[in-house]
Each structure stands twice: as structure tokens, then as C-alpha cells.
Design an enzyme around this catalytic site. Sequence first.
Site, PDB file in Angstrom:
ATOM      1  N   GLU A  96    -112.479   2.008  35.630  1.00 55.13           N
ATOM      2  CA  GLU A  96    -112.285   3.789  35.808  1.00 55.13           C
ATOM      3  C   GLU A  96    -112.638   4.214  37.265  1.00 55.13           C
ATOM      4  O   GLU A  96    -113.284   3.522  38.084  1.00 55.13           O
ATOM      5  CB  GLU A  96    -113.256   4.478  34.999  1.00 55.13           C
ATOM      6  CG  GLU A  96    -112.944   5.915  35.038  1.00 55.13           C
ATOM      7  CD  GLU A  96    -111.745   6.774  34.681  1.00 55.13           C
ATOM      8  OE1 GLU A  96    -110.686   6.078  35.378  1.00 55.13           O
ATOM      9  OE2 GLU A  96    -111.723   7.623  33.874  1.00 55.13           O
ATOM     10  N   ASP A  97    -111.456   5.177  37.507  1.00 54.77           N
ATOM     11  CA  ASP A  97    -111.720   5.587  39.312  1.00 54.77           C
ATOM     12  C   ASP A  97    -113.229   6.385  39.513  1.00 54.77           C
ATOM     13  O   ASP A  97    -113.518   6.090  40.331  1.00 54.77           O
ATOM     14  CB  ASP A  97    -110.449   6.367  39.568  1.00 54.77           C
ATOM     15  CG  ASP A  97    -110.150   7.418  38.704  1.00 54.77           C
ATOM     16  OD1 ASP A  97    -111.050   7.629  37.485  1.00 54.77           O
ATOM     17  OD2 ASP A  97    -109.243   8.048  38.630  1.00 54.77           O
ATOM     18  N   ASP A 100    -117.080  11.605  36.201  1.00 52.70           N
ATOM     19  CA  ASP A 100    -117.521  12.890  36.575  1.00 52.70           C
ATOM     20  C   ASP A 100    -118.402  13.665  35.476  1.00 52.70           C
ATOM     21  O   ASP A 100    -119.507  13.496  35.526  1.00 52.70           O
ATOM     22  CB  ASP A 100    -116.058  13.798  36.683  1.00 52.70           C
ATOM     23  CG  ASP A 100    -116.294  15.337  37.407  1.00 52.70           C
ATOM     24  OD1 ASP A 100    -117.307  15.573  37.875  1.00 52.70           O
ATOM     25  OD2 ASP A 100    -115.567  16.275  36.952  1.00 52.70           O
ATOM     26  N   PHE A 149    -113.993  17.577  45.367  1.00 53.99           N
ATOM     27  CA  PHE A 149    -112.658  17.157  44.872  1.00 53.99           C
ATOM     28  C   PHE A 149    -112.233  15.966  45.794  1.00 53.99           C
ATOM     29  O   PHE A 149    -111.730  16.120  46.685  1.00 53.99           O
ATOM     30  CB  PHE A 149    -111.929  18.176  44.278  1.00 53.99           C
ATOM     31  CG  PHE A 149    -110.704  17.424  43.555  1.00 53.99           C
ATOM     32  CD1 PHE A 149    -110.991  17.574  42.182  1.00 53.99           C
ATOM     33  CD2 PHE A 149    -109.596  17.310  44.044  1.00 53.99           C
ATOM     34  CE1 PHE A 149    -109.897  17.165  41.423  1.00 53.99           C
ATOM     35  CE2 PHE A 149    -108.678  16.783  43.169  1.00 53.99           C
ATOM     36  CZ  PHE A 149    -108.811  16.598  41.549  1.00 53.99           C
ATOM     37  N   ARG A 162    -102.022   9.515  45.402  1.00 49.70           N
ATOM     38  CA  ARG A 162    -102.854   8.504  44.744  1.00 49.70           C
ATOM     39  C   ARG A 162    -102.758   7.153  45.700  1.00 49.70           C
ATOM     40  O   ARG A 162    -103.490   6.351  45.814  1.00 49.70           O
ATOM     41  CB  ARG A 162    -102.071   8.245  43.579  1.00 49.70           C
ATOM     42  CG  ARG A 162    -102.415   9.117  42.373  1.00 49.70           C
ATOM     43  CD  ARG A 162    -101.795   8.320  41.152  1.00 49.70           C
ATOM     44  NE  ARG A 162    -101.730   9.154  40.023  1.00 49.70           N
ATOM     45  CZ  ARG A 162    -102.765   9.821  39.214  1.00 49.70           C
ATOM     46  NH1 ARG A 162    -103.975   9.368  39.337  1.00 49.70           N
ATOM     47  NH2 ARG A 162    -102.377  10.748  38.352  1.00 49.70           N
TER      48      ARG A 162
END
Length: 176
Positions: A96-97, A100, A149, A162
Site C-alpha cells: 500500500e502507498d 492514514d 497531504f 501520481r
Amino acid sequence: MKTPTVLISEADLQRRVSEMAQQIEADYAASERFIALGILKGSVFFMVDLLKQISLPLVVDFFQTSSYRDSTVPGELRIRKDIDLSIRGADVLLVEDIVDTGYTLRTVLDLMRFRNARSVKLCALLDKVSRRQVEVSIDYRGFEIEDVFVVGYGLDYADLYRNLPYVGVLPRTEET
Ligand code: IMP
Ligand code: MG
């Protein structure tokens, strides 16, 4: 489009991804069925760099969730595209990136265990630990970051950014 300021440089990303790949390669050396599962779309850039540095036999699959942010109930997550392969008896590495709140990974980890994977581990490039609402243990973690963010290296804002080779922060203005 605004130019993000660099938070994690391309060189730092590549160095850390290599370290993570070495560790994963050592840990999965004895696995008889190693499946790397990416969560679309954010994990793709990271996953490609990571897996190219692992020389074990492995298979790759992807699934896509629709974010709880699109749903009315927090924590409710839908599978938009499921995996094609059976994971029964396999050693699953979720890639996963970013973690959060943790809702996405919590749900996905539970689903993989329910499907009788032999083992399920999580590899996440970024960890916004101060935002966590549900507990998720990250087995391989690239970087811990502050509550900002971020975009780039797979991460998007409105599906843009991206393809940046680094992780950056968007300047705070009305338009962004
Ligand atoms: P969680 O369920 O709250 O852990 O959300 C994880 C997902 O939210 C990630 O897979 C990303 O798609 C998205 N996300 C969370 N933080 C960021 C960010 O800083 N930039 C871009 N996407 C983010
Ligand atoms: Mg994502």
C-alpha cells in the site's frame, strides 16, 4: 498545476525501497507461494520498484477499494475490483502507498485472513501514524510522516501527481 515541495526525494525513496526489498526477500525466501497484492492505484509505482528488486518466485495481483470517504458510513469500504487469484494457503504481502486512518487496511487485512491465506503481512511506503483511528500493524514501513497531504510516487490529488518521482507536499492555497 502547482509544483509540490519535496518531502522525500527520489534518492531517499530508492534507497529505502531497496532496504525494504532486501528484508522482504530474506523473510519470504522459504515461502512456497508468495503473492504480492497491490491496492490500486496508489501502490503501483512503489510496488513496481520494490518487486523488481526481489528475485524470489512470486505472483502479482491487484484489487481496488472504494474509499470510505465516498461512502456515508465511516469505515465502510467496498471492493471495487477483486483479485483474480486464490490466496488460500499463500503468503500474502499487501502493498500500500500510505496508511492514514487505517480503515482501508484493517478491512483488507481481515478479508485476506478470512480467505485463508497462510500469512498476511503489510508493506506500506508511508505511515501517517498520528491520524490512526483503528489499529493496523505495518510489517514493512518505508517512512513515518507528519499529518500533511502528500502527492507523488503513486499518491494523487484528484488523480493527478501520481507520476512524480518523489513524494511532495502541495502548497496550501484556495485552489489546492
Ligand atoms: P485510510 O483508510 O485512512 O488509511 O486511507 C488510506 C488511503 O487514503 C490511501 O490508500 C490513500 O489513497 C489515501 N490517502 C491518505 N492520505 C493521503 C495523502 O496524504 N495523499 C494522498 N492520498 C492519501
Ligand atoms: Mg490508496
